[in-house]
Structures are given as C-alpha cells and as structure tokens.
Design an enzyme around this catalytic site. Structure first.
Site, PDB file in Angstrom:
ATOM      1  N   MET A   1      19.187  23.344 -13.244  1.00 57.26           N
ATOM      2  CA  MET A   1      20.959  23.270 -13.231  1.00 57.26           C
ATOM      3  C   MET A   1      21.005  21.880 -14.068  1.00 57.26           C
ATOM      4  SD  MET A   1      23.159  25.081 -12.289  1.00 57.26           S
ATOM      5  CE  MET A   1      23.569  26.319 -11.107  1.00 57.26           C
ATOM      6  N   CYS A   2      20.006  20.900 -14.139  1.00 62.12           N
ATOM      7  CA  CYS A   2      19.925  19.642 -14.893  1.00 62.12           C
ATOM      8  C   CYS A   2      20.318  18.412 -14.150  1.00 62.12           C
ATOM      9  CB  CYS A   2      20.592  19.747 -16.236  1.00 62.12           C
ATOM     10  SG  CYS A   2      20.320  21.384 -17.069  1.00 62.12           S
ATOM     11  N   THR A   3      19.669  17.436 -14.527  1.00 63.31           N
ATOM     12  CA  THR A   3      20.044  15.899 -14.066  1.00 63.31           C
ATOM     13  C   THR A   3      19.998  14.902 -15.399  1.00 63.31           C
ATOM     14  OG1 THR A   3      18.968  16.530 -11.866  1.00 63.31           O
ATOM     15  CG2 THR A   3      19.415  13.919 -12.475  1.00 63.31           C
ATOM     16  N   ASP A  21      17.268  22.211 -16.712  1.00 65.24           N
ATOM     17  CA  ASP A  21      16.618  23.366 -15.647  1.00 65.24           C
ATOM     18  C   ASP A  21      17.553  24.476 -15.715  1.00 65.24           C
ATOM     19  OD1 ASP A  21      15.391  20.948 -14.677  1.00 65.24           O
ATOM     20  OD2 ASP A  21      17.341  20.487 -12.992  1.00 65.24           O
ATOM     21  N   ARG A 225      20.643  15.239  -6.003  1.00 71.54           N
ATOM     22  CA  ARG A 225      20.044  14.639  -7.335  1.00 71.54           C
ATOM     23  C   ARG A 225      20.734  13.554  -7.829  1.00 71.54           C
ATOM     24  NH1 ARG A 225      20.591  18.492 -10.801  1.00 71.54           N
ATOM     25  NH2 ARG A 225      21.385  20.344  -9.727  1.00 71.54           N
TER      26      ARG A 225
END
Length: 330
Positions: A1-3, A21, A225
């Site tokens: 999903m990403c950070t 992600d 996150r």
C-alpha cells in the site's frame, strides 16, 4: 500500500523517499524521459517541457510510480482506496488526465510545488483503467521540492487541490487531515525515558530506555505506518550528508517494509514492498532498492549530458540478483 516521507538533512539537502507496496511486481526499471517528448497518455497525449526519471515502465505508453525532474520536483503515487474520486469525463475547459498519468505530466511540466499549484486548475482527473491491473487505480500523491515544502494531492472532488503536509509523511487512506488529527493521540510519545509517578506508597520502576515510545503502533495498517514514520523521522539523529541521509532513510523505511506473506489481502496474494525509492531533489538523482536485492542501491542522475543529448526515453535495467560480498583478512 506504500509509505512515503520527505526529509531535509543537516546540510540543507532535500529528499523524498517511499516504499512501493503492492500484490504484484510492476517490473519497474529506472526510466528517463527527455524534454519535449510526447507521451500518448490514456485520456489525451501531452508533451513534456522538462526531463525526468523514476521507476517507470512502458505499458502502451510510459507510466511512473514516482520520480524526480531536472528542477528537483519529486512526486510519488500511493493508493487511496475508498476516497479517490474521478469524474467520467473532463469539463470542457479542463485537460483530462488519468490518475496513473499524473506523475509523468507533473514531472514533465512543473518546476516546483508553487508552479504545480498554479497549473492544477486546468487539470481534471478522469476515471480510466490502467494497463496491467485493468482497474482504475485510486491514487493520491505526495510532492516535494528543493524549497523543503511537502504537499499532497488528494482527488476527493472534481477540483484538484494541493494541501500542505506539515509532517512530510503520507501513507494510504484515510486522508491527510484524518492522519494529522489521529497524530494527536500519539503526541506525547518520546524517545526519552519518562519518570514514573508514585502509586499510593509504591514507586514503580520503568523497564528501561524506550519506554517513552510505549504505545507506538507496530502493525502494517496505513494508520500505524503513518504514526511510526512520523515518530522515527522526528527523533532519529539527523543525517549530515547524502550518504548518511540515504542510510537513515533506509533505516526509517525498514520499519514499514513488508516481507511477502505478512500482510494478506482480502482477495489474492499478500501485499509486499517490491521496491524502495530515494529521490535526491538537489542532485536530481533517483535511487532504487529492490525486494530481491535489499541493500544494493542502484542510482541514475539527471546529468547535463543526459538532459541535453537524449531525445528518446532511456531505460536502465536493474540488477535483481542478491549480492553477497566475501570478506578476506588483510
């Protein structure tokens, strides 16, 4: 999903970093797009003014997950499920753009956040399925430049607006305002060891250093996150130069990196961190670190020679083989 996070080091250098992600490998490589290059985007073609590079791939046309341009503007896309809004067609006075083409458009046409803000009123996102995944991707974007500013673009209505991101961190849904409000629940977390108050006639002892961070969430939700990245960015000892900055950004992203299998999606395979990217906005350098090859930083710079001579895209294939360095006494 990403950070993602932006970072300014002690020498005044500006960076934008992110994890990518997803449930599948996009097969991205470092891809350079020259000035004055026509991109046959999903809704309507456009031509770049500026050269840029990032994690990209040609899927019918050139598409990017993130990147940096010759003026030091950095942009990264992150998933924004249940929140992204796209009309079916652009208004007559707007240039229609699919969300998956925004990064290429922004890097190819904007010099800074201020410049992008001025141009946004003429744009409108349009619902258009992306090649490879065959769905309309719900995206929002984190944007940073050499001024040290960070902003997010969250398409929740027909009108596109930039919102200042005061903490320089973004993950996924909910929206930035929600994440900032939720940050109030963790405002007292600290890197220090707090003193314990007496309970009646008893004085409890702490369990040692690190107790100031008790309550810091450790799961892989976008909410956790976000909080964890803000905490690490706030309290980690500042980096002094480019090398130590890249090292620090790697260590921060370690806390939100997803090995395969630890975050099972509702349907299909697990989410995992297929790559991590580090954009040096001052040096106009793009660095990628692959899931298959962690620790191997592969970098391309926007040199004057590249910008002035290339007239067609240039792809830089990546090394995906794990590196083991044998040490010898000497």
């Amino acid at each position: 999903m990403c950070t993602s996070l932006s970072y300014t080091n002690q020498a005044g250098g500006h960076f934008l970093a992110r994890t990518m992600d997803y449930t599948l490998d996009f097969g991205a490589q470092i891809l350079f797009i020259p000035r004055h290059y026509k991109i046959d985007a999903d809704v309507a073609p456009f031509t770049t003014k500026y050269g840029f590079l990032g994690a990209g791939r040609k899927l019918g046309h050139e598409m990017f997950g993130d990147g940096v341009n010759e003026h030091g503007l950095g942009v990264a896309a992150l998933y924004f499920p249940d929140n992204a809004h796209y009309p079916a067609a652009p208004a007559p006075d707007k240039f229609g753009l699919s969300p998956q083409d925004f990064i290429a458009w922004a890097l190819g046409n904007a010099r800074s956040i201020a410049d992008l803000r001025q141009q946004l009123p003429k744009l409108q996102f349009v619902a258009h399925a992306a090649n490879l995944i065959n769905v309309v991707p719900p995206l929002h974007f984190i944007i940073s430049d050499r001024s040290g500013q960070t902003a997010v673009l969250e398409p929740t209505s027909d009108e596109l607006r930039l919102t200042a991101d005061p903490v320089g961190v973004m993950t996924n849904s909910p929206d930035l305002d929600w994440h900032l409000q939720n940050l109030s629940n963790y405002a007292l977390l600290s890197n220090a060891t707090p003193k314990t108050p007496a309970v009646g006639g008893f004085l409890p002892k702490t369990i040692g250093p690190g107790t100031g961070a008790i309550g810091l969430p450790g799961d892989y939700t976008s909410v956790a996150r976000f909080i964890r990245t803000v905490f690490l960015k706030r309290f980690a000892t500042g980096a002094t130069d480019t090398r130590t900055t890249l090292n620090l950004l790697q260590l921060i992203l370690n806390s939100v990196t997803l090995p395969k299998g630890v975050k099972q999606m509702t349907a299909g395979p697990s989410d995992y961190t297929e790559y991590r990217a580090y954009m040096d906005l001052d040096a106009r350098a793009y660095t990628i670190e692959l899931y298959e090859n962690p620790g191997d930083l592969q970098q391309v710079r926007l040199t004057a020679e590249l910008l002035n001579s290339a007239t067609q895209p240039v792809a830089y294939p990546l090394n995906r083989k794990p590196q083991v360095h044998q040490l010898t006494a000497g």
